[in-house]
Motif scaffolding. Structure first.
Motif, PDB file in Angstrom:
ATOM      1  N   ILE A  50     -20.556 -42.956  32.164  1.00 51.88           N
ATOM      2  CA  ILE A  50     -20.176 -43.133  33.576  1.00 51.88           C
ATOM      3  C   ILE A  50     -19.064 -44.180  33.667  1.00 51.88           C
ATOM      4  CG2 ILE A  50     -20.945 -43.917  35.852  1.00 51.88           C
ATOM      5  CD1 ILE A  50     -23.770 -42.936  35.059  1.00 51.88           C
ATOM      6  N   VAL A  51     -19.278 -45.323  33.040  1.00 53.53           N
ATOM      7  CA  VAL A  51     -18.244 -46.368  33.030  1.00 53.53           C
ATOM      8  C   VAL A  51     -17.458 -46.201  31.740  1.00 53.53           C
ATOM      9  CG1 VAL A  51     -17.780 -48.834  33.211  1.00 53.53           C
ATOM     10  CG2 VAL A  51     -19.805 -47.874  34.312  1.00 53.53           C
ATOM     11  N   LYS A  52     -16.134 -46.054  31.869  1.00 50.59           N
ATOM     12  CA  LYS A  52     -15.334 -45.723  30.684  1.00 50.59           C
ATOM     13  C   LYS A  52     -14.025 -46.502  30.629  1.00 50.59           C
ATOM     14  CE  LYS A  52     -16.121 -41.707  28.896  1.00 50.59           C
ATOM     15  NZ  LYS A  52     -16.053 -40.308  28.510  1.00 50.59           N
ATOM     16  N   MET A  53     -13.451 -46.557  29.433  1.00 53.93           N
ATOM     17  CA  MET A  53     -12.152 -47.207  29.235  1.00 53.93           C
ATOM     18  C   MET A  53     -11.168 -46.142  28.756  1.00 53.93           C
ATOM     19  SD  MET A  53     -13.405 -50.627  27.217  1.00 53.93           S
ATOM     20  CE  MET A  53     -14.244 -49.757  25.890  1.00 53.93           C
ATOM     21  N   PHE A  54     -10.049 -46.069  29.450  1.00 50.82           N
ATOM     22  CA  PHE A  54      -9.012 -45.103  29.077  1.00 50.82           C
ATOM     23  C   PHE A  54      -7.724 -45.840  28.733  1.00 50.82           C
ATOM     24  CE2 PHE A  54     -11.632 -42.957  32.337  1.00 50.82           C
ATOM     25  CZ  PHE A  54     -12.061 -41.849  31.619  1.00 50.82           C
ATOM     26  N   THR A  55      -7.050 -45.382  27.716  1.00 50.57           N
ATOM     27  CA  THR A  55      -5.693 -45.861  27.444  1.00 50.57           C
ATOM     28  C   THR A  55      -4.803 -44.633  27.318  1.00 50.57           C
ATOM     29  OG1 THR A  55      -6.725 -47.606  26.146  1.00 50.57           O
ATOM     30  CG2 THR A  55      -4.335 -47.483  26.063  1.00 50.57           C
ATOM     31  N   SER A  56      -3.688 -44.649  28.048  1.00 51.62           N
ATOM     32  CA  SER A  56      -2.777 -43.502  28.055  1.00 51.62           C
ATOM     33  C   SER A  56      -1.352 -44.015  27.919  1.00 51.62           C
ATOM     34  CB  SER A  56      -2.871 -42.723  29.360  1.00 51.62           C
ATOM     35  OG  SER A  56      -4.113 -42.882  29.964  1.00 51.62           O
ATOM     36  N   ARG A  57      -0.459 -43.105  27.581  1.00 53.46           N
ATOM     37  CA  ARG A  57       0.942 -43.498  27.412  1.00 53.46           C
ATOM     38  C   ARG A  57       1.851 -42.569  28.203  1.00 53.46           C
ATOM     39  NH1 ARG A  57       1.263 -44.535  21.918  1.00 53.46           N
ATOM     40  NH2 ARG A  57       1.102 -46.738  22.309  1.00 53.46           N
ATOM     41  N   LYS A  58       2.868 -43.175  28.824  1.00 53.14           N
ATOM     42  CA  LYS A  58       3.892 -42.356  29.478  1.00 53.14           C
ATOM     43  C   LYS A  58       4.788 -41.781  28.380  1.00 53.14           C
ATOM     44  CE  LYS A  58       7.854 -42.740  32.619  1.00 53.14           C
ATOM     45  NZ  LYS A  58       8.562 -43.582  33.592  1.00 53.14           N
ATOM     46  N   PRO A  59       4.976 -40.478  28.365  1.00 54.42           N
ATOM     47  CA  PRO A  59       5.816 -39.903  27.305  1.00 54.42           C
ATOM     48  C   PRO A  59       7.216 -40.513  27.310  1.00 54.42           C
ATOM     49  CG  PRO A  59       4.688 -38.186  28.548  1.00 54.42           C
ATOM     50  CD  PRO A  59       4.454 -39.459  29.280  1.00 54.42           C
ATOM     51  N   GLU A  60       7.836 -40.555  26.130  1.00 55.68           N
ATOM     52  CA  GLU A  60       9.159 -41.179  25.989  1.00 55.68           C
ATOM     53  C   GLU A  60      10.226 -40.438  26.779  1.00 55.68           C
ATOM     54  OE1 GLU A  60      10.096 -43.924  24.483  1.00 55.68           O
ATOM     55  OE2 GLU A  60       8.356 -44.485  23.271  1.00 55.68           O
ATOM     56  N   ASN A  61      10.066 -39.096  26.903  1.00 61.35           N
ATOM     57  CA  ASN A  61      11.085 -38.373  27.681  1.00 61.35           C
ATOM     58  C   ASN A  61      10.447 -37.303  28.567  1.00 61.35           C
ATOM     59  OD1 ASN A  61      10.378 -36.464  25.684  1.00 61.35           O
ATOM     60  ND2 ASN A  61      12.089 -37.137  24.399  1.00 61.35           N
ATOM     61  N   LYS A 104       7.675 -48.016  32.123  1.00 65.83           N
ATOM     62  CA  LYS A 104       8.788 -47.689  31.227  1.00 65.83           C
ATOM     63  C   LYS A 104       8.362 -46.527  30.311  1.00 65.83           C
ATOM     64  CE  LYS A 104      10.516 -52.417  31.039  1.00 65.83           C
ATOM     65  NZ  LYS A 104      10.509 -53.673  30.280  1.00 65.83           N
ATOM     66  N   PRO A 105       9.314 -45.721  29.852  1.00 67.16           N
ATOM     67  CA  PRO A 105       8.956 -44.661  28.887  1.00 67.16           C
ATOM     68  C   PRO A 105       8.237 -45.273  27.680  1.00 67.16           C
ATOM     69  CG  PRO A 105      11.203 -44.381  29.659  1.00 67.16           C
ATOM     70  CD  PRO A 105      10.748 -45.702  30.195  1.00 67.16           C
ATOM     71  N   GLY A 106       7.127 -44.673  27.311  1.00 69.21           N
ATOM     72  CA  GLY A 106       6.325 -45.211  26.207  1.00 69.21           C
ATOM     73  C   GLY A 106       5.368 -46.308  26.648  1.00 69.21           C
ATOM     74  N   GLY A 107       5.444 -46.674  27.941  1.00 71.67           N
ATOM     75  CA  GLY A 107       4.560 -47.723  28.479  1.00 71.67           C
ATOM     76  C   GLY A 107       3.115 -47.243  28.572  1.00 71.67           C
ATOM     77  N   LYS A 108       2.190 -48.212  28.613  1.00 70.93           N
ATOM     78  CA  LYS A 108       0.759 -47.865  28.559  1.00 70.93           C
ATOM     79  C   LYS A 108       0.067 -48.014  29.912  1.00 70.93           C
ATOM     80  CE  LYS A 108      -1.399 -49.160  24.202  1.00 70.93           C
ATOM     81  NZ  LYS A 108      -1.968 -50.313  23.594  1.00 70.93           N
TER      82      LYS A 108
END
Lengths: 205, 123
Positions: free
Chosen positions: A194-205, A132-136
């Motif tokens: 090497i081992v990493k954690m990423f958090t990203s967001r789908k833009p709202e529009n 969904k828009p704004g989803g992670k």
């Protein structure tokens, strides 16, 4: 041979030993995964469940749809799926081309998947479509180290790793996430860059 | 056992074992010091592969592979170059010293990255 079919064959073949091979990693990463996964909420797509080793690190009560390309892996994950104190279903599906509607999920989780899929940016674009828009997008991945001391051994081993398991050790996942159009807002180290954690967001529009 | 202690033991004992095993395999083979050093390095790399296969599943892929990559060749070279100049225990201790250095290097960098973890969480 089609790369996806080859990969499916690789993982079907590896399913028997998968828990054993990954037992050390599971032990090491359990605590930090529990903390990282505590942000999961809403309707979640879990991409590349494998044998479901990470399920024990999920907070209870989530609504999860888990997919994997390998039927053998999913078969071995069933006990963990049924023991999970929440709502979890599993489907055989290729992450490059899922059958979900647009804007279906609140969050998408990947654990050591973006190193393995044939076309990571295509997969990420597909995951963006179903979010969904704004989803992670929440990703726990191994990547190419920026430190030459540790990147060099990964380069040396990459040929063997690609040949045997189809897993790349030298992917720039942060770059791929951005290329797919996500806003990357967390890039945290777990082990040696090497081992990493990423958090990203789908833009709202 | 604590995984930090296990990482230390893996580095130190693997390096000692590789140096000792290389010296035992190459002892009596003769050759110039340069040739022995090259042979030792290659043998050390070869010996690190079965160690990786055995140690990766219980102790973690990257933690074992990165350490053994930096241990294999130099520990083998140490073992080969010391043949005839030092008793076996000295060869093993010298290998272990290299393993200790590699462990320290990895630990140093990992702590640096750990320290940056929370600073980098919000980009």
């Amino acid at each position: 041979m089609n790369q996806t079919i080859k990969m499916k064959g690789n993982f079907d073949g590896a399913a028997k030993l998968f828990d054993f091979i990954r037992s050390g990693d599971s032990r090491r990463w359990g605590t930090i995964q529990k903390r990282f996964f505590s942000q999961l909420q809403g309707k979640i797509l879990y991409v590349g469940i494998g044998t479901g080793q990470e399920i024990v690190n999920f907070p209870p009560g989530l609504d999860i749809v888990a997919i994997d390309i390998s039927a053998e892996m999913l078969k071995r994950a069933q006990e963990r799926i049924s023991n999970y104190p929440g709502n979890m279903t599993s489907l055989i599906m290729d992450a490059h081309n899922t059958t979900f509607e647009d804007d279906t999920f609140d969050m998408v989780l990947t654990v050591c998947v973006l190193c393995t899929v044939e076309k990571p940016v295509e997969v990420l674009e597909e995951l963006k479509r179903v979010l969904k828009p704004g989803g992670k997008l929440v990703s726990f991945e191994h990547v190419q180290s920026q430190n030459p001391l540790f990147a060099w051994p990964l380069y040396l081993m990459n040929f063997l790793s690609l040949k045997l398991t189809g897993t790349s050790l030298i992917r720039d996942t942060a770059k791929n996430i951005r290329l797919a159009g996500f806003d990357l807002f967390t890039d945290a180290n777990v082990y040696l860059d090497i081992v990493k954690m990423f958090t990203s967001r789908k833009p709202e529009n | 056992m604590n995984l930090k202690i296990i990482d230390f033991l893996i580095s130190v004992l693997s390096a000692a074992l590789i140096a000792f095993a290389t010296s035992q395999i190459l002892v009596g083979s003769g050759g110039s010091p340069l040739l022995m050093m090259i042979a030792g390095g290659l043998l050390g790399m070869a010996l690190s592969i079965p160690l990786m296969i055995v140690l990766v599943p219980p102790f973690g892929a990257f933690e074992v592979m990165i350490a053994l990559h930096w241990i294999g060749m130099p520990a083998g070279m140490i073992g080969a170059m010391m043949i005839g100049y030092a008793p076996n225990y000295c060869i093993a201790v010298s290998g272990a010293a290299w393993g200790l250095f590699v462990w320290g290097l990895i630990e140093y960098f990992n702590r640096r990255y750990e320290a940056g973890r929370y600073e980098s969480e919000v980009l």
